[in-house]
Design an enzyme around this catalytic site. Structure first.
Site, short mmCIF file in Angstrom:
data_model
loop_
_atom_site.label_atom_id
_atom_site.label_comp_id
_atom_site.label_asym_id
_atom_site.label_seq_id
_atom_site.Cartn_x
_atom_site.Cartn_y
_atom_site.Cartn_z
N ARG A 194 0.70 -1.14 0.58
CA ARG A 194 -0.17 -0.02 -0.01
C ARG A 194 1.39 1.41 -0.90
NH1 ARG A 194 -4.71 -1.29 -1.87
NH2 ARG A 194 -5.40 -3.33 -0.68
N ALA A 218 -10.23 -7.86 -0.78
CA ALA A 218 -11.54 -6.69 -0.61
C ALA A 218 -11.05 -6.42 -2.24
CB ALA A 218 -10.73 -5.41 0.45
N GLU A 275 -14.55 -10.36 -5.91
CA GLU A 275 -13.10 -9.92 -5.43
C GLU A 275 -12.37 -11.30 -4.77
OE1 GLU A 275 -11.31 -7.71 -5.90
OE2 GLU A 275 -12.85 -5.94 -6.13
N GLU A 282 -8.96 -12.77 -6.47
CA GLU A 282 -7.95 -12.22 -5.41
C GLU A 282 -7.55 -13.63 -4.67
OE1 GLU A 282 -8.04 -9.43 -2.66
OE2 GLU A 282 -8.03 -7.46 -4.01
N GLU A 318 -1.61 -6.40 -6.97
CA GLU A 318 -1.74 -7.64 -6.33
C GLU A 318 -1.02 -8.83 -7.20
OE1 GLU A 318 -5.44 -7.89 -7.61
OE2 GLU A 318 -6.90 -6.36 -6.57
#
Length: 226
Positions: free
Chosen positions: A85, A97, A114, A118, A166
Site C-alpha cells: 500500500r 477486498a 473479489e 484475489e 496484486e
C-alpha cells in the site's frame, strides 16, 4: 449523605440495546466537485447545521464504497493476504477486498468477484458480518464485510490474472484466535482486516447465530439509500 456504591449514574445515555446510528443527512446548500480522480472525487459542500449560526463548509472524498471478505475454512482459519500500500509505504496483511466500482453490481456479487479474483476461491455459504464507514470524518466510503465459508477452488482456466500491487500478493491461513492476537499486539493495521477479524471472533463465540443474510439491505451506504 448520598450512598456511593460505585454504581454508574445515568447521564441520559440510551440503553445499549437501543443504540443505533441514524441516517439523518443535512441537505447541502451548495455542492461542487473540486477534484476528479481516477477512482474517487473530492467534493466541497456547504450545509446548515442546527447548532451553527452560519453554514458549515466541508471537503470530503466522494467514494464508491467497498466490500471485504472474512474467509474461514473448516479449521476456523482466516485467509490473510499481504499487499503493498503506497500511501503508507507498507506491505499490509489484509482480507480479500475491492471497490464497488461496477455499475449496478450488488455488494454480494462484488464480494464473490473479489474473492475469486484475489484468492482463486468460491464460497457456498455467505453472511453479512458487519458494516462500517472507513473514515467518516472526510470520506463517504462505506464498507460491508462478508463472512464466506464452504470454500472451493476456482478452476485454473477461470482464474484472474493479478497485476500491479496484486501481482506479488502472499497468502497465509491463520487460526482465528491467533489473528485476534495479531490485532491486539498492533501487528495488523488494515481496517477491514482488523474489523473483520474481531467481528468474526465475536460471531464465532455464538456459533455465528444472528448474522444477517448476505443480501441484506444496506441503506446506510450513501449511494444505496432509498
Amino acid at each position: 449523605m448520598p450512598r456511593n456504591d460505585g454504581a454508574q449514574r445515568d447521564h441520559g445515555v440510551e440503553p445499549s440495546r437501543a443504540l443505533q446510528d441514524a441516517v439523518d443527512p443535512c441537505a447541502p446548500l451548495s455542492s461542487e466537485t473540486v477534484y476528479t480522480g481516477r477512482i474517487w472525487n473530492v467534493v466541497t459542500e456547504s450545509f446548515a447545521f442546527p447548532h451553527s449560526d452560519e453554514p458549515l463548509v466541508r471537503d470530503y472524498i466522494d467514494h464508491t464504497g467497498a466490500v471485504s471478505v472474512v474467509v474461514l475454512d473448516e479449521q476456523q482459519r482466516i485467509l490473510l493476504q499481504r499487499q503493498y500500500r503506497h500511501p503508507v509505504g507498507m506491505r499490509l496483511w489484509e482480507i480479500p477486498a475491492g471497490l464497488l466500482d461496477v455499475d449496478g453490481e450488488p455488494a454480494l456479487e462484488a464480494a464473490r468477484r473479489e474473492l475469486a479474483e484475489e484468492a482463486d476461491l468460491a464460497a457456498e455459504t455467505w453472511h453479512v458480518l458487519t458494516d462500517f464507514f472507513n473514515t467518516p470524518g472526510y470520506s463517504s466510503e462505506a464498507q460491508r464485510v462478508f463472512l464466506a465459508r464452504g470454500l472451493s477452488e476456482v478452476p485454473e482456466h477461470e482464474r484472474h490474472l493479478r497485476t500491479d500491487e496484486e501481482a506479488d500478493m502472499q497468502s497465509a491461513w491463520v487460526p482465528l484466535d491467533e489473528a485476534v492476537g495479531l490485532v491486539l499486539e498492533g501487528r495488523l493495521h488494515n481496517p477491514s482486516a482488523v474489523v473483520g477479524i474481531l467481528a468474526a471472533h465475536a460471531a464465532a463465540a455464538t456459533g455465528f447465530a444472528g448474522l444477517r443474510p448476505a443480501d441484506s439491505p444496506w441503506d446506510e451506504h450513501p449511494r444505496l439509500r432509498p
